[in-house]
Design an enzyme around this catalytic site. Structure first.
Site, short mmCIF file in Angstrom:
data_model
loop_
_atom_site.label_atom_id
_atom_site.label_comp_id
_atom_site.label_asym_id
_atom_site.label_seq_id
_atom_site.Cartn_x
_atom_site.Cartn_y
_atom_site.Cartn_z
N ASP A 175 -1.36 -2.19 -4.18
CA ASP A 175 -2.79 -2.21 -3.84
C ASP A 175 -3.40 -0.86 -4.17
O ASP A 175 -2.71 0.17 -4.15
CB ASP A 175 -2.98 -2.46 -2.33
N HIS A 234 -14.39 -13.23 -4.76
CA HIS A 234 -14.93 -14.48 -4.19
C HIS A 234 -16.36 -14.66 -4.66
O HIS A 234 -17.09 -15.50 -4.16
CB HIS A 234 -14.91 -14.43 -2.67
N LYS A 291 0.87 -1.19 0.00
CA LYS A 291 0.00 0.00 0.00
C LYS A 291 0.90 1.23 0.00
O LYS A 291 1.75 1.38 0.87
CB LYS A 291 -0.91 0.00 1.23
N LYS A 338 -13.51 -5.43 -6.92
CA LYS A 338 -14.70 -4.55 -6.92
C LYS A 338 -14.38 -3.21 -6.27
O LYS A 338 -14.87 -2.18 -6.70
CB LYS A 338 -15.84 -5.24 -6.16
N GLY A 339 -13.57 -3.22 -5.21
CA GLY A 339 -13.26 -1.99 -4.46
C GLY A 339 -13.91 -2.07 -3.09
O GLY A 339 -15.05 -2.49 -2.96
N ARG A 364 -4.52 -6.15 -11.27
CA ARG A 364 -5.46 -6.92 -10.45
C ARG A 364 -6.78 -6.16 -10.50
O ARG A 364 -6.81 -4.97 -10.22
CB ARG A 364 -4.99 -7.03 -9.00
N ARG A 407 -12.36 -5.55 10.16
CA ARG A 407 -12.98 -5.21 8.87
C ARG A 407 -13.50 -6.48 8.19
O ARG A 407 -14.61 -6.50 7.66
CB ARG A 407 -11.98 -4.49 7.96
#
Ligand SMILES: Cc1cc2nc3c(=O)[nH]c(=O)nc-3n(C[C@H](O)[C@H](O)[C@H](O)COP(=O)(O)OP(=O)(O)OC[C@H]3O[C@@H](n4cnc5c(N)ncnc54)[C@H](O)[C@@H]3O)c2cc1C
Length: 302
Positions: free
Chosen positions: A125, A218, A91, A178-179, A175, A279
């Site tokens: 990322d 997923h 990140k 969806k976000g 990559r 999360r």
């Protein structure tokens, strides 16, 4: 999620740490690099590759970025020494992007150089929309010097269709996900069905455009759409991969591997495991039920 589960999800931070820790072990490899290497070994035995993520939250000072640079360099050296099938995911906020973009570039460059030294790869990322453009700018700068770097694009962003066109024209390694951040409706689609349609569309574009694609989802419908697009465009096994988070949709992961496709698992580790796990727990009602069982039965074995 029931109202009760929703309530529990929002009050999860009050759940005792040992219970969160037990549930977290499904989503996080552990606190140390050795924990991460063990998780990768297990995944490699299963036929999956991995990408290591050093967990961290809210890096606001120059000195804090040093830890991440060093930990990623140690990760890359350890992967090579143990001959593991894993790359790393970084990140840019952990590299300092939110307060000093030049520092972020120097830090990232150091990690990318170490990856190149070991013949490995670094994926950047994608974070919230306040840094989308800065992330793409830094990635483009990196691409001028490195060919072992990739980026992430988010199907929920309205700008992604244009970014995907650039990715195809400039041959990025992408990559697609969806976000995960909460974004304004002016910037991002909110309707899950529209996000899925955009996900399927841009994935199809990239597979047709013959750039390397990591299909990170997923969602079985998205996996199916991608499989159709792979077949439609005659993409070879080594030209794409599926990607999933550690501990999520393990059954689907095994099915995809059993069908002979490549699949990479995102393996987070580090002392900042609690925020990450909270999360994940909030996103998965089934797990919240297990936490409830643990809280009310006093069962720490979950
Ligand atoms: C390898 C990988 C890398 C990612 N990198 C980024 C990134 O750089 N930037 C970014 O914004 N987002 C990233 N994401 C997250 C992504 O944007 C989505 O928020 C997340 O994958 C959920 O979307 P889905 O496609 O799996 O579909 P969904 O419809 O949200 O999920 C399908 C099912 O999977 C399960 N599930 C999904 N996600 C989770 C979870 N986190 N915890 C528990 N259960 C879950 C749920 O049971 C759900 O019903 C990444 C995801 C993956 C798999």
């Amino acid at each position: 999620m029931s109202v009760f589960e929703r309530l529990i999800a929002t009050t999860l931070p009050l759940v005792p740490s040992p219970i969160i820790r037990t549930v977290a072990s499904r989503y996080v490899a552990g606190e140390t690099l050795d924990d991460a290497f063990s998780a990768v070994e297990g995944l490699n035995r299963e036929g999956a590759s991995a990408t290591l993520d050093v967990l961290g939250e809210d890096v606001t000072r120059r000195e804090e970025t040093r830890f991440f640079v060093d930990e990623y360099k140690r990760a890359l050296a350890g992967i090579a020494a143990r001959n593991l099938d894993s790359n790393v995911s970084v990140k840019l906020s952990a590299m300092g992007l939110k307060f000093d973009p030049q520092l972020a570039w120097e830090n990232f460059r150091e990690v990318a150089l170490e990856a190149r030294r070991h013949g490995n790869f670094v994926r950047i990322d994608m974070e919230d929309s306040s840094v989308t453009q800065a992330t793409i700018d830094l990635f483009r700068r990196a691409r001028a010097e490195f060919d072992n770097v990739g980026i992430v694009l988010q199907a929920y962003l309205r700008r992604t269709q244009k970014d995907v066109a650039d990715a195809i024209a400039e041959r990025w390694s992408v990559r697609i996900c969806k976000g995960i951040y909460v974004e304004s409706p002016t910037l991002a689609l909110r309707d899950p069905d529209l996000i899925r349609r955009n996900y399927a569309y841009v994935t199809d574009r990239m597979l047709a455009g013959k750039i390397p694609v990591g299909i990170a989802t997923h969602d079985e419908a998205m996996v199916l759409e991608a499989l159709h697009a792979i077949e439609r465009h005659g993409r070879r096994r080594e030209e794409y991969e599926f990607q999933m988070l550690m501990g999520v949709a393990v059954g689907l992961r095994r099915l995809i591997l059993a069908q002979g496709h490549r699949l990479r698992v995102y393996v987070p580790f580090g002392t900042a495991w609690k925020g990450y796990s909270l999360r994940r727990l909030k996103e998965n009602p089934a797990i919240v039920r297990h936490v409830l069982a643990g809280v009310f039965k006093g069962n720490r074995g979950l």
